[in-house]
Design a protein around this motif. Structure first.
Motif, PDB file in Angstrom:
ATOM      1  N   LYS A 192      45.485  50.412  55.655  1.00 13.60           N
ATOM      2  CA  LYS A 192      44.454  50.624  54.640  1.00 13.60           C
ATOM      3  C   LYS A 192      44.407  49.513  53.596  1.00 13.60           C
ATOM      4  O   LYS A 192      43.337  49.183  53.086  1.00 13.60           O
ATOM      5  CB  LYS A 192      44.667  51.972  53.954  1.00 13.60           C
ATOM      6  CG  LYS A 192      44.560  53.148  54.911  1.00 13.60           C
ATOM      7  CD  LYS A 192      44.789  54.471  54.180  1.00 13.60           C
ATOM      8  CE  LYS A 192      44.674  55.662  55.131  1.00 13.60           C
ATOM      9  NZ  LYS A 192      44.916  56.944  54.435  1.00 13.60           N
ATOM     10  N   SER A 193      45.579  48.958  53.286  1.00  7.50           N
ATOM     11  CA  SER A 193      45.607  47.949  52.225  1.00  7.50           C
ATOM     12  C   SER A 193      46.848  47.084  52.352  1.00  7.50           C
ATOM     13  O   SER A 193      47.702  47.321  53.209  1.00  7.50           O
ATOM     14  CB  SER A 193      45.585  48.625  50.845  1.00  7.50           C
ATOM     15  OG  SER A 193      46.735  49.448  50.703  1.00  7.50           O
ATOM     16  N   TYR A 194      46.915  46.065  51.489  1.00  3.40           N
ATOM     17  CA  TYR A 194      48.074  45.166  51.461  1.00  3.40           C
ATOM     18  C   TYR A 194      48.580  45.039  50.036  1.00  3.40           C
ATOM     19  O   TYR A 194      47.811  44.972  49.078  1.00  3.40           O
ATOM     20  CB  TYR A 194      47.686  43.776  51.982  1.00  3.40           C
ATOM     21  CG  TYR A 194      48.649  42.695  51.533  1.00  3.40           C
ATOM     22  CD1 TYR A 194      49.870  42.532  52.174  1.00  3.40           C
ATOM     23  CD2 TYR A 194      48.346  41.872  50.439  1.00  3.40           C
ATOM     24  CE1 TYR A 194      50.774  41.560  51.751  1.00  3.40           C
ATOM     25  CE2 TYR A 194      49.237  40.888  50.020  1.00  3.40           C
ATOM     26  CZ  TYR A 194      50.454  40.743  50.682  1.00  3.40           C
ATOM     27  OH  TYR A 194      51.344  39.790  50.271  1.00  3.40           O
ATOM     28  N   SER A 195      49.916  45.017  49.898  1.00  7.64           N
ATOM     29  CA  SER A 195      50.537  44.723  48.604  1.00  7.64           C
ATOM     30  C   SER A 195      51.838  43.976  48.857  1.00  7.64           C
ATOM     31  O   SER A 195      52.516  44.217  49.855  1.00  7.64           O
ATOM     32  CB  SER A 195      50.813  46.013  47.823  1.00  7.64           C
ATOM     33  OG  SER A 195      51.907  46.716  48.375  1.00  7.64           O
ATOM     34  N   ARG A 196      52.183  43.079  47.955  1.00  6.88           N
ATOM     35  CA  ARG A 196      53.402  42.294  48.107  1.00  6.88           C
ATOM     36  C   ARG A 196      54.650  43.183  48.044  1.00  6.88           C
ATOM     37  O   ARG A 196      55.632  42.939  48.740  1.00  6.88           O
ATOM     38  CB  ARG A 196      53.456  41.214  47.025  1.00  6.88           C
ATOM     39  CG  ARG A 196      52.389  40.135  47.183  1.00  6.88           C
ATOM     40  CD  ARG A 196      52.463  39.119  46.063  1.00  6.88           C
ATOM     41  NE  ARG A 196      53.689  38.332  46.125  1.00  6.88           N
ATOM     42  CZ  ARG A 196      53.855  37.224  46.861  1.00  6.88           C
ATOM     43  NH1 ARG A 196      52.873  36.800  47.645  1.00  6.88           N
ATOM     44  NH2 ARG A 196      54.991  36.561  46.835  1.00  6.88           N
ATOM     45  N   ILE A 197      54.585  44.207  47.223  1.00 10.69           N
ATOM     46  CA  ILE A 197      55.734  45.114  47.103  1.00 10.69           C
ATOM     47  C   ILE A 197      55.971  45.839  48.436  1.00 10.69           C
ATOM     48  O   ILE A 197      57.100  45.957  48.910  1.00 10.69           O
ATOM     49  CB  ILE A 197      55.509  46.140  45.968  1.00 10.69           C
ATOM     50  CG1 ILE A 197      55.458  45.425  44.620  1.00 10.69           C
ATOM     51  CG2 ILE A 197      56.597  47.205  45.976  1.00 10.69           C
ATOM     52  CD1 ILE A 197      55.159  46.332  43.451  1.00 10.69           C
ATOM     53  N   SER A 198      54.875  46.299  49.031  1.00  6.71           N
ATOM     54  CA  SER A 198      54.979  46.989  50.321  1.00  6.71           C
ATOM     55  C   SER A 198      55.507  46.048  51.401  1.00  6.71           C
ATOM     56  O   SER A 198      56.347  46.441  52.217  1.00  6.71           O
ATOM     57  CB  SER A 198      53.604  47.532  50.731  1.00  6.71           C
ATOM     58  OG  SER A 198      53.657  48.098  52.019  1.00  6.71           O
ATOM     59  N   ALA A 199      55.021  44.798  51.406  1.00  8.07           N
ATOM     60  CA  ALA A 199      55.469  43.807  52.389  1.00  8.07           C
ATOM     61  C   ALA A 199      56.961  43.540  52.242  1.00  8.07           C
ATOM     62  O   ALA A 199      57.692  43.463  53.240  1.00  8.07           O
ATOM     63  CB  ALA A 199      54.684  42.511  52.219  1.00  8.07           C
ATOM     64  N   LEU A 200      57.416  43.404  50.987  1.00  9.20           N
ATOM     65  CA  LEU A 200      58.831  43.138  50.719  1.00  9.20           C
ATOM     66  C   LEU A 200      59.701  44.341  51.103  1.00  9.20           C
ATOM     67  O   LEU A 200      60.776  44.189  51.700  1.00  9.20           O
ATOM     68  CB  LEU A 200      59.016  42.811  49.239  1.00  9.20           C
ATOM     69  CG  LEU A 200      60.406  42.309  48.816  1.00  9.20           C
ATOM     70  CD1 LEU A 200      60.785  41.038  49.574  1.00  9.20           C
ATOM     71  CD2 LEU A 200      60.444  42.070  47.314  1.00  9.20           C
TER      72      LEU A 200
ATOM     73  N   ARG B 113      44.615  43.754  62.917  1.00  8.41           N
ATOM     74  CA  ARG B 113      44.675  45.092  63.500  1.00  8.41           C
ATOM     75  C   ARG B 113      43.850  46.100  62.703  1.00  8.41           C
ATOM     76  O   ARG B 113      43.754  47.266  63.075  1.00  8.41           O
ATOM     77  CB  ARG B 113      46.127  45.563  63.603  1.00  8.41           C
ATOM     78  CG  ARG B 113      46.351  46.719  64.567  1.00  8.41           C
ATOM     79  CD  ARG B 113      47.818  46.867  64.913  1.00  8.41           C
ATOM     80  NE  ARG B 113      48.651  47.037  63.748  1.00  8.41           N
ATOM     81  CZ  ARG B 113      48.939  48.215  63.185  1.00  8.41           C
ATOM     82  NH1 ARG B 113      48.440  49.319  63.694  1.00  8.41           N
ATOM     83  NH2 ARG B 113      49.723  48.278  62.136  1.00  8.41           N
ATOM     84  N   GLY B 114      43.260  45.609  61.615  1.00  9.01           N
ATOM     85  CA  GLY B 114      42.437  46.482  60.791  1.00  9.01           C
ATOM     86  C   GLY B 114      41.004  45.995  60.697  1.00  9.01           C
ATOM     87  O   GLY B 114      40.130  46.436  61.437  1.00  9.01           O
ATOM     88  N   ILE B 115      40.782  45.040  59.816  1.00  4.92           N
ATOM     89  CA  ILE B 115      39.423  44.570  59.530  1.00  4.92           C
ATOM     90  C   ILE B 115      38.733  43.973  60.761  1.00  4.92           C
ATOM     91  O   ILE B 115      37.570  44.276  61.041  1.00  4.92           O
ATOM     92  CB  ILE B 115      39.455  43.523  58.390  1.00  4.92           C
ATOM     93  CG1 ILE B 115      40.078  44.131  57.137  1.00  4.92           C
ATOM     94  CG2 ILE B 115      38.055  43.001  58.093  1.00  4.92           C
ATOM     95  CD1 ILE B 115      40.372  43.116  56.040  1.00  4.92           C
ATOM     96  N   GLU B 116      39.439  43.122  61.504  1.00  5.01           N
ATOM     97  CA  GLU B 116      38.822  42.388  62.618  1.00  5.01           C
ATOM     98  C   GLU B 116      39.354  42.836  63.994  1.00  5.01           C
ATOM     99  O   GLU B 116      39.425  42.046  64.917  1.00  5.01           O
ATOM    100  CB  GLU B 116      39.068  40.882  62.449  1.00  5.01           C
ATOM    101  CG  GLU B 116      38.479  40.270  61.208  1.00  5.01           C
ATOM    102  CD  GLU B 116      36.952  40.275  61.197  1.00  5.01           C
ATOM    103  OE1 GLU B 116      36.348  40.611  62.240  1.00  5.01           O
ATOM    104  OE2 GLU B 116      36.368  39.945  60.152  1.00  5.01           O
ATOM    105  N   LEU B 117      39.676  44.111  64.128  1.00 11.71           N
ATOM    106  CA  LEU B 117      40.246  44.592  65.397  1.00 11.71           C
ATOM    107  C   LEU B 117      39.301  44.347  66.574  1.00 11.71           C
ATOM    108  O   LEU B 117      39.730  43.887  67.646  1.00 11.71           O
ATOM    109  CB  LEU B 117      40.578  46.084  65.287  1.00 11.71           C
ATOM    110  CG  LEU B 117      41.191  46.718  66.545  1.00 11.71           C
ATOM    111  CD1 LEU B 117      42.485  46.023  66.931  1.00 11.71           C
ATOM    112  CD2 LEU B 117      41.424  48.208  66.330  1.00 11.71           C
TER     113      LEU B 117
END
Length: 232
Positions: A53-61, A148-152
């Motif tokens: 659904k979204s991206y965040s640096r905290i989630s990636a880390l 895998r999201g926007i341009e699947l």
């Protein structure tokens, strides 16, 4: 390749398009070998059920740290899938960049459209065009959201085009190895004529002319080998 054989056609327009693509690809002198296992990783990666659904640096880390201490299949598949898609984009872009821009087959034009769509995302453009292959943990999560999201749908189309290029380039490699030539297609003729037909497993075969008339789908070729005065 199996799909191409399944979709055998007598439509001269389609046959000409296929021949033009083979001729176009034959001008590429480099190697093109896609690893089946890596392609399977891409297929499996795109089939994952988890929604992005979204991206965040905290989630990636957090995800990267969690994978470091507790390795899991999903994150590994994401790394392999994203990395292989980037590799395929790099390889095909490099391949087509070295070929003529004057007359492009339909498949190559479709690839250009896919690249144009994906390159609207600046990160995809930067990662594909740079020489360094390493992808950071933050880029991985962003690319996952895009691919895998926007341009699947676009990525699935790209994968289909990749399989087609692989199949037709296999024809090119076989033609180089066995000195094959492409047929001359004539819309007015109603028969198939092949000159110089020979058995590939004989050391000194006799070359023959095969002529299949309209609606005749088979022919027998027999080579007589004489031992003294008796046929063998």
């Amino acid at each position: 390749m199996i799909e191409i054989f399944k979709s055998a056609t007598t439509d001269i327009k389609i046959l000409n398009e296929r021949q033009e693509l083979i001729k176009y690809l034959s001008n590429y002198s480099g190697a093109l070998n896609f690893d089946r296992t890596n392609m399977d990783f891409v297929e499996s990666y795109l089939l994952q059920n988890s929604k992005i659904k979204s991206y965040s640096r905290i989630s990636a880390l957090t995800k990267a740290a969690n994978y470091f201490f507790y390795p899991n299949q999903a994150y590994y598949l994401k790394e392999k899938g994203v990395g292989e898609i980037v590799f395929l984009l790099k390889k095909l872009a490099e391949m087509f960049a070295g070929l003529s821009d004057e007359v492009k087959p339909a498949l190559v034009k479709a690839f250009d459209e896919v690249i144009c769509t994906l390159f609207k995302h600046q990160l995809v453009k930067e990662v594909v065009e740079r020489s360094e292959s390493k992808i950071t943990i933050f880029e991985l999560e962003q690319l996952d959201l895009i691919l895998r999201g926007i341009e699947l749908k676009t990525v699935k189309l790209f994968l289909d085009l990749t399989y087609q290029v692989d199949a037709y380039f296999a024809v090119v490699k076989a033609a180089r190895k066995y000195n094959f030539t492409l047929p001359h297609l004539n819309l007015k003729e109603r028969n198939l004529i092949i000159k110089g037909v020979f058995h590939p497993f004989l050391n000194q075969p006799t070359r023959m002319i095969l002529n299949l008339k309209w609606k005749r789908t088979y022919a027998f070729l027999q080579e007589v080998i004489w031992l003294g005065n008796r046929p063998f």
